[in-house]
Design an enzyme around this catalytic site. Structure first.
Site, mmCIF file in Angstrom:
data_model
loop_
_atom_site.group_PDB
_atom_site.id
_atom_site.type_symbol
_atom_site.label_atom_id
_atom_site.label_comp_id
_atom_site.label_asym_id
_atom_site.label_seq_id
_atom_site.Cartn_x
_atom_site.Cartn_y
_atom_site.Cartn_z
ATOM 1 N N SER A 126 85.737 1.549 -37.713
ATOM 2 C CA SER A 126 84.774 2.863 -37.497
ATOM 3 C C SER A 126 84.800 3.753 -38.470
ATOM 4 O O SER A 126 85.833 4.014 -39.208
ATOM 5 C CB SER A 126 85.589 3.346 -36.075
ATOM 6 O OG SER A 126 84.676 4.740 -35.979
ATOM 7 N N GLU A 128 85.328 6.766 -37.825
ATOM 8 C CA GLU A 128 86.172 7.858 -37.570
ATOM 9 C C GLU A 128 87.482 7.619 -38.459
ATOM 10 O O GLU A 128 87.995 8.450 -38.746
ATOM 11 C CB GLU A 128 86.431 7.307 -36.153
ATOM 12 C CG GLU A 128 87.452 8.567 -35.739
ATOM 13 C CD GLU A 128 87.057 9.829 -35.173
ATOM 14 O OE1 GLU A 128 85.860 10.148 -35.325
ATOM 15 O OE2 GLU A 128 87.984 10.678 -34.922
ATOM 16 N N TYR A 150 92.756 7.836 -32.420
ATOM 17 C CA TYR A 150 91.854 6.617 -32.123
ATOM 18 C C TYR A 150 91.671 6.168 -33.699
ATOM 19 O O TYR A 150 91.564 5.206 -33.980
ATOM 20 C CB TYR A 150 90.611 7.043 -31.554
ATOM 21 C CG TYR A 150 89.422 6.373 -31.766
ATOM 22 C CD1 TYR A 150 89.233 5.095 -31.110
ATOM 23 C CD2 TYR A 150 88.536 6.483 -32.702
ATOM 24 C CE1 TYR A 150 88.254 4.037 -31.177
ATOM 25 C CE2 TYR A 150 87.337 5.720 -32.933
ATOM 26 C CZ TYR A 150 87.138 4.443 -32.124
ATOM 27 O OH TYR A 150 86.022 3.618 -32.533
HETATM 28 P P1 NAP Z 1 82.496 0.984 -25.041
HETATM 29 O O1 NAP Z 1 81.059 1.040 -24.607
HETATM 30 O O2 NAP Z 1 83.471 1.954 -24.956
HETATM 31 O O3 NAP Z 1 82.896 -0.424 -24.717
HETATM 32 C C1 NAP Z 1 84.318 -0.594 -25.024
HETATM 33 C C2 NAP Z 1 84.825 -1.960 -24.187
HETATM 34 O O4 NAP Z 1 86.185 -2.248 -24.581
HETATM 35 C C3 NAP Z 1 84.352 -1.957 -22.772
HETATM 36 O O5 NAP Z 1 83.796 -3.349 -22.554
HETATM 37 C C4 NAP Z 1 85.851 -1.957 -22.227
HETATM 38 O O6 NAP Z 1 86.019 -2.703 -20.917
HETATM 39 C C5 NAP Z 1 86.705 -2.894 -23.078
HETATM 40 N N1 NAP Z 1 87.938 -2.587 -23.222
HETATM 41 C C6 NAP Z 1 88.639 -1.447 -23.143
HETATM 42 N N2 NAP Z 1 89.981 -1.702 -23.047
HETATM 43 C C7 NAP Z 1 90.171 -3.119 -23.003
HETATM 44 C C8 NAP Z 1 91.445 -3.971 -22.974
HETATM 45 N N3 NAP Z 1 92.505 -3.394 -22.880
HETATM 46 N N4 NAP Z 1 91.222 -5.450 -22.817
HETATM 47 C C9 NAP Z 1 90.152 -5.820 -22.972
HETATM 48 N N5 NAP Z 1 88.807 -4.843 -23.126
HETATM 49 C C10 NAP Z 1 88.904 -3.682 -23.215
HETATM 50 O O7 NAP Z 1 82.279 1.000 -26.730
HETATM 51 P P2 NAP Z 1 81.004 0.574 -27.678
HETATM 52 O O8 NAP Z 1 80.371 1.949 -28.145
HETATM 53 O O9 NAP Z 1 80.472 -0.467 -27.180
HETATM 54 O O10 NAP Z 1 81.843 0.284 -29.008
HETATM 55 C C11 NAP Z 1 82.318 -1.173 -29.604
HETATM 56 C C12 NAP Z 1 83.279 -1.150 -30.389
HETATM 57 O O11 NAP Z 1 83.047 -0.643 -31.555
HETATM 58 C C13 NAP Z 1 84.632 -0.380 -30.032
HETATM 59 O O12 NAP Z 1 85.821 -1.175 -30.445
HETATM 60 C C14 NAP Z 1 84.464 1.026 -30.544
HETATM 61 O O13 NAP Z 1 85.832 1.647 -30.806
HETATM 62 C C15 NAP Z 1 83.808 0.432 -31.900
HETATM 63 N N6 NAP Z 1 83.077 1.529 -32.513
HETATM 64 C C16 NAP Z 1 81.917 2.171 -31.992
HETATM 65 C C17 NAP Z 1 81.125 2.763 -32.686
HETATM 66 C C18 NAP Z 1 79.867 3.551 -31.603
HETATM 67 O O14 NAP Z 1 79.544 4.410 -32.485
HETATM 68 N N7 NAP Z 1 79.560 2.934 -30.779
HETATM 69 C C19 NAP Z 1 81.149 3.032 -34.042
HETATM 70 C C20 NAP Z 1 82.145 2.426 -34.638
HETATM 71 C C21 NAP Z 1 82.882 1.608 -33.832
HETATM 72 P P3 NAP Z 1 86.029 -2.004 -19.360
HETATM 73 O O15 NAP Z 1 84.435 -2.173 -19.140
HETATM 74 O O16 NAP Z 1 86.785 -2.741 -18.828
HETATM 75 O O17 NAP Z 1 86.391 -0.766 -19.609
HETATM 76 N N1 GDD Z 2 81.684 13.923 -26.611
HETATM 77 C C1 GDD Z 2 81.529 15.184 -26.996
HETATM 78 N N2 GDD Z 2 81.242 15.954 -25.855
HETATM 79 N N3 GDD Z 2 81.532 15.646 -28.212
HETATM 80 C C2 GDD Z 2 81.070 16.633 -28.483
HETATM 81 C C3 GDD Z 2 80.402 17.660 -27.478
HETATM 82 C C4 GDD Z 2 80.773 17.310 -25.992
HETATM 83 O O1 GDD Z 2 80.672 18.143 -25.444
HETATM 84 N N4 GDD Z 2 80.202 18.986 -28.196
HETATM 85 C C5 GDD Z 2 80.185 18.654 -29.161
HETATM 86 N N5 GDD Z 2 80.637 17.360 -29.669
HETATM 87 C C6 GDD Z 2 80.969 16.674 -31.021
HETATM 88 C C7 GDD Z 2 82.487 16.281 -31.305
HETATM 89 O O2 GDD Z 2 83.211 17.236 -31.605
HETATM 90 C C8 GDD Z 2 82.063 15.173 -32.354
HETATM 91 O O3 GDD Z 2 82.182 15.916 -33.589
HETATM 92 C C9 GDD Z 2 80.536 14.911 -32.409
HETATM 93 O O4 GDD Z 2 80.084 15.637 -31.320
HETATM 94 C C10 GDD Z 2 80.399 13.331 -31.781
HETATM 95 O O5 GDD Z 2 81.375 13.121 -30.584
HETATM 96 P P1 GDD Z 2 81.265 11.929 -29.790
HETATM 97 O O6 GDD Z 2 79.934 11.495 -29.368
HETATM 98 O O7 GDD Z 2 82.393 11.758 -28.699
HETATM 99 O O8 GDD Z 2 81.478 10.506 -30.854
HETATM 100 P P2 GDD Z 2 82.757 10.473 -32.047
HETATM 101 O O9 GDD Z 2 82.102 10.480 -33.276
HETATM 102 O O10 GDD Z 2 83.689 11.176 -31.509
HETATM 103 O O11 GDD Z 2 83.069 8.790 -31.818
HETATM 104 C C11 GDD Z 2 81.998 8.166 -31.688
HETATM 105 O O12 GDD Z 2 81.913 7.377 -32.889
HETATM 106 C C12 GDD Z 2 82.876 6.704 -33.607
HETATM 107 C C13 GDD Z 2 82.313 6.480 -35.068
HETATM 108 O O13 GDD Z 2 82.254 7.422 -35.904
HETATM 109 C C14 GDD Z 2 82.879 6.927 -30.760
HETATM 110 O O14 GDD Z 2 81.785 6.017 -30.640
HETATM 111 C C15 GDD Z 2 84.001 6.039 -31.451
HETATM 112 O O15 GDD Z 2 84.525 4.997 -30.658
HETATM 113 C C16 GDD Z 2 83.251 5.708 -32.909
HETATM 114 O O16 GDD Z 2 84.423 4.839 -33.672
#
Ligand code: NAP
Ligand code: GDD
Length: 331
Positions: A126, A128, A150
């Site tokens: 990520s 992050e 995280y």
């Molecule tokens: P998400 O919607 O939160 O999905 C997370 C998945 O992980 C869900 O299917 C959840 O299952 C499963 N999970 C959680 N704990 C588990 C456990 N103990 N054993 C097995 N499965 C488990 O996340 P996403 O946005 O699709 O992201 C997919 C991956 O990419 C994650 O690893 C996230 O950290 C990473 N990532 C996401 C982003 C982004 O912007 N979306 C960016 C960079 C990296 P349940 O349905 O049972 O909760």
């Molecule tokens: N969630 C949330 N809720 N975020 C807020 C809010 C609020 O009400 N107001 C402002 N923000 C700001 C957060 O402080 C952060 O800077 C930004 O919006 C994005 O927040 P999120 O959408 O929660 O995503 P994230 O960047 O913290 O994390 C996501 O992206 C990562 C990749 O950079 C997640 O998908 C992570 O799993 C992923 O790794």
């Protein structure tokens, strides 16, 4: 006749897992999803393809269940998308986050190493991990400085994956993905929180939207584009790590402005800043350079920032309208 390749996806019930499953099915894969046991199933994202995929129960917390799943399915490719992925929860539950998101990866790699080290594996790293960024834009060579439990767990997971590649020759790739969104994004993440609130306000079901830091900047892309990149990485003969990003950064305030303007409303009339949504440490700015992925994998994103906001607002307008109609039919 050639047999279909098999992919095992952890996190198949999440945003990315559901899109990846659909994409791999379209390429002719046999798709198996690893799901954890739950008293109430949370399969809404995979329900439309439920009859085309198989599910196996296992948990990233439980070594023996992972060993069994990898042995039973013996896939060609594993995509490790399972994680506790919501950053604020990682301050509330830092140890559980480290177990799921960090050590869970080692458990999965161990299962692969012991059972069949020729399985190709994708690790969901990520942006992050870059946290307090050391350079702009961020590349595969930018040092990490995570700002949340995280981010720390993901940095461990990243390095243990690289280490298993270097120690045991696993075909393991880390995709350092910047934020990617869609109508399937969880409602707690800021983009979906905004587009869902815009739809509720437009339909007269809400009158305000409370947010934290409006100045944070993110490089937001479209999730279906990003799952294509995961697959491309595993098809390349040499396992490597890649940044996947659009190369553009926008503030939360800009996202809000564009989302409200899509429905003809002025955001200032509805958005309230609320310190409950501020974080103990913030990632102020992310913007990625995906040149390596473009050059080696031929990957390019297909949806612009405005296009992304528009498609999410439209999807939430339709969804909220449907919910409202259902509620009106109740006796
Ligand atoms: P998400 O919607 O939160 O999905 C997370 C998945 O992980 C869900 O299917 C959840 O299952 C499963 N999970 C959680 N704990 C588990 C456990 N103990 N054993 C097995 N499965 C488990 O996340 P996403 O946005 O699709 O992201 C997919 C991956 O990419 C994650 O690893 C996230 O950290 C990473 N990532 C996401 C982003 C982004 O912007 N979306 C960016 C960079 C990296 P349940 O349905 O049972 O909760
Ligand atoms: N969630 C949330 N809720 N975020 C807020 C809010 C609020 O009400 N107001 C402002 N923000 C700001 C957060 O402080 C952060 O800077 C930004 O919006 C994005 O927040 P999120 O959408 O929660 O995503 P994230 O960047 O913290 O994390 C996501 O992206 C990562 C990749 O950079 C997640 O998908 C992570 O799993 C992923 O790794």
């Amino acid at each position: 006749m050639t047999t279909a390749r098999t992919a095992l996806i952890t996190g198949i019930t999440g945003q990315d897992g559901s899109y990846l499953a659909e994409y791999l099915l379209s390429l002719g894969y046999r798709v198996v999803g690893l799901v954890r046991r739950s008293a109430s199933e949370n399969y809404w994202r995979i329900n439309p393809i439920r009859h085309e995929i198989e599910l196996i129960q296992a948990d990233l917390l439980d070594q023996s269940s992972l060993d069994t799943a990898v042995r039973r399915i013996d896939p060609d490719e594993i995509y490790n998308l399972g994680a506790q992925s919501f950053v604020p929860t990682s301050w509330e539950q830092p140890i559980l986050t480290a177990e799921f998101t960090g050590v869970g990866v080692t458990r999965l790699l161990e299962a692969i190493r012991k059972h069949n080290p020729s399985i190709r594996v994708y690790q969901a790293s990520s942006s992050e991990m870059f946290g307090r960024v050391r350079e702009i834009p961020q590349t595969e060579l930018t040092p990490f400085h995570p700002r949340s439990p995280y981010g720390c767990a993901k940095a461990y997971a990243h390095f243990i994956t690289v280490n298993y590649r270097e120690s045991y020759g696993l075909h393991a790739c880390c995709g350092i993905l910047f934020n990617h969104e869609s109508p399937r994004r969880g409602l707690e993440f800021v983009t979906r929180k905004i587009t869902h609130a815009v739809a509720q306000i437009k339909h007269g079901l809400a009158d305000e939207l409370r947010l934290g830091n409006l100045d944070a900047k993110r490089d937001w892309g479209y999730a279906p584009d990003y799952v294509r990149a995961m697959h491309l990485m595993l098809q390349h003969d040499e396992p490597q790590d890649y940044v996947i990003a659009t190369g553009e950064t926008h503030s939360v305030r800009e996202f809000v402005e564009v989302a409200f303007s899509e429905v003809g409303l002025a955001w200032e009339d509805y958005v309230k800043e609320d310190e409950r949504f501020l974080r103990p440490a913030e990632v102020d700015l992310l913007v990625g350079d995906a040149s390596k992925a473009r050059e080696i994998l031929g990957w390019v994103p297909s949806v612009s920032f405005r296009g992304l906001v528009k498609l999410m607002v439209e999807a939430d307008l339709a969804w909220v309208a449907k919910q409202k109609a259902k509620r009106q039919r109740l006796p």
